[in-house]
Write a protein that holds these residues in place. Sequence first.
Motif, short mmCIF file in Angstrom:
data_model
loop_
_atom_site.label_atom_id
_atom_site.label_comp_id
_atom_site.label_asym_id
_atom_site.label_seq_id
_atom_site.Cartn_x
_atom_site.Cartn_y
_atom_site.Cartn_z
N UNK A 23 10.40 7.48 -50.46
CA UNK A 23 10.98 8.61 -50.94
C UNK A 23 10.38 9.98 -50.03
N UNK A 24 11.78 10.59 -49.59
CA UNK A 24 11.42 11.65 -48.72
C UNK A 24 10.38 11.40 -47.42
N UNK A 25 10.49 10.15 -46.69
CA UNK A 25 9.85 10.18 -45.72
C UNK A 25 10.05 10.96 -44.57
N UNK A 26 8.72 11.18 -43.79
CA UNK A 26 8.77 12.08 -42.79
C UNK A 26 8.86 11.41 -41.30
N UNK A 27 8.57 9.92 -41.42
CA UNK A 27 8.69 9.32 -40.15
C UNK A 27 9.93 8.49 -40.46
N UNK A 28 10.69 7.71 -39.32
CA UNK A 28 11.86 6.96 -39.51
C UNK A 28 11.55 5.81 -40.30
N UNK A 29 12.40 5.17 -41.31
CA UNK A 29 12.12 4.37 -41.98
C UNK A 29 13.46 3.57 -42.28
N UNK A 30 13.43 2.11 -42.97
CA UNK A 30 14.71 1.61 -42.90
C UNK A 30 15.46 2.15 -44.23
N UNK A 31 14.72 2.40 -45.48
CA UNK A 31 15.53 2.84 -46.61
C UNK A 31 14.87 4.17 -47.05
N UNK A 32 15.60 5.20 -47.10
CA UNK A 32 14.92 6.68 -47.58
C UNK A 32 15.88 7.05 -48.75
N UNK A 33 15.14 7.44 -49.89
CA UNK A 33 15.82 7.98 -51.23
C UNK A 33 15.32 9.53 -50.94
N UNK A 34 16.43 10.30 -50.89
CA UNK A 34 16.18 11.81 -50.50
C UNK A 34 16.41 12.75 -51.64
N UNK A 35 15.34 13.50 -52.02
CA UNK A 35 15.49 14.17 -53.30
C UNK A 35 16.39 15.55 -52.92
#
Length: 373
Positions: A23-35
């Motif tokens: 959730x709201x990651x600050x580094x690249x990831x595979x799956x991000x849920x954004x607020x």
Amino acid sequence: MARKPLLEFTEKGIYCDQGKFYIDPWKPVDDAVITHAHADHAYWGHKHYLAHHLSREVLYYRLGEIQLQTVEYGERVMKNGVSVTLYPAGHVIGSAQIRVEYKGEIWVVSGDYKTEDDGISTPFEPVRCHHFISECTFGMPVYQWKPQAQIFEDVNNWWRSNVNNGLATVIVGYSLGKAQRILQNLDLSIGKVYTHGVIENTNEALRRNGVILNPTHRITIDTPKDEVRKGIILAPPSSVGTPWMRKFQPYSFGYCSGWMAIRGAKRRRAADRGFILSDHADWDGLISAIDATGCEKVYLTHGYTASFTRYLNEIGFDAHEVHTLYGDDEGAPSQPPPDGEEFYDAFASNKNIENQKVSPAGGDLEGAGGLFL
């Protein structure tokens, strides 16, 4: 052996191991849920994004051709057996709280939020949970907001006075959220609304998404200055002190931010007027929002985390301070150059924004003055 928590705080962001998403990651990831689409919560570089549908066009504008799935509030998405549901956060258009549930354990990540209904963002909705991850940008008793109707009465009276005195009116607010909130509450009987390119680009993205906004006029090299002087100019913080802004002299310059509640903040911004207007919850709003969740534990991510954690524990909450890289989209005067939205507004002033990558919040682009539209 204690059960592993459903959400964890990692070096990349808030992580759900069971669901394999962040959730709201600050580094690249595979799956991000954004607020929401502010730059300190929606980073470039993830393989897949999930967000509210009113964030869709702004995310495309800011991040380019990303793999994006959008949903409505209350619509459930399953990720490896974990239920993910978005609920209104009231922060800006399209902002959401993220409710995560697995085997009866419920967590809610607030993102940024405010509890006052601003008339343009879907109002904040408390969500019952066991664990609440909350911001506390304005988690000090000094921050108590007045009703926005009172603030905009002051704004419109100031604008009217400037027109009568032959002054251009420049009002500053962030391109996503604050600018639209200002726009929808201006008295258009006074004059037209003119916009800096960064704000107008954001307005156009929101309009493509079906958001109905009051009429605006993009300022270009051909825009007659005499006409602009009769209206009001919406500008981002990154334009302050630049040649773009100085060409409207003589003008009166107003700054909209919750930080205007601090003595001296208006002077540090070199503003003629400071309007205390924030898209974050104030002291009472934070406490009432946290209490309404009925949570067993609350985790504070950014803002006055240390002092607010102590206070919540003193009044009976089980509160914990956690480290994240979320910034301040209102630009705290004690931390120049600001993180979050002010960083983005400086970056987005480049005409080639569609081909750029958004860098992590906190970068220093104060030398980018020549790029303003």
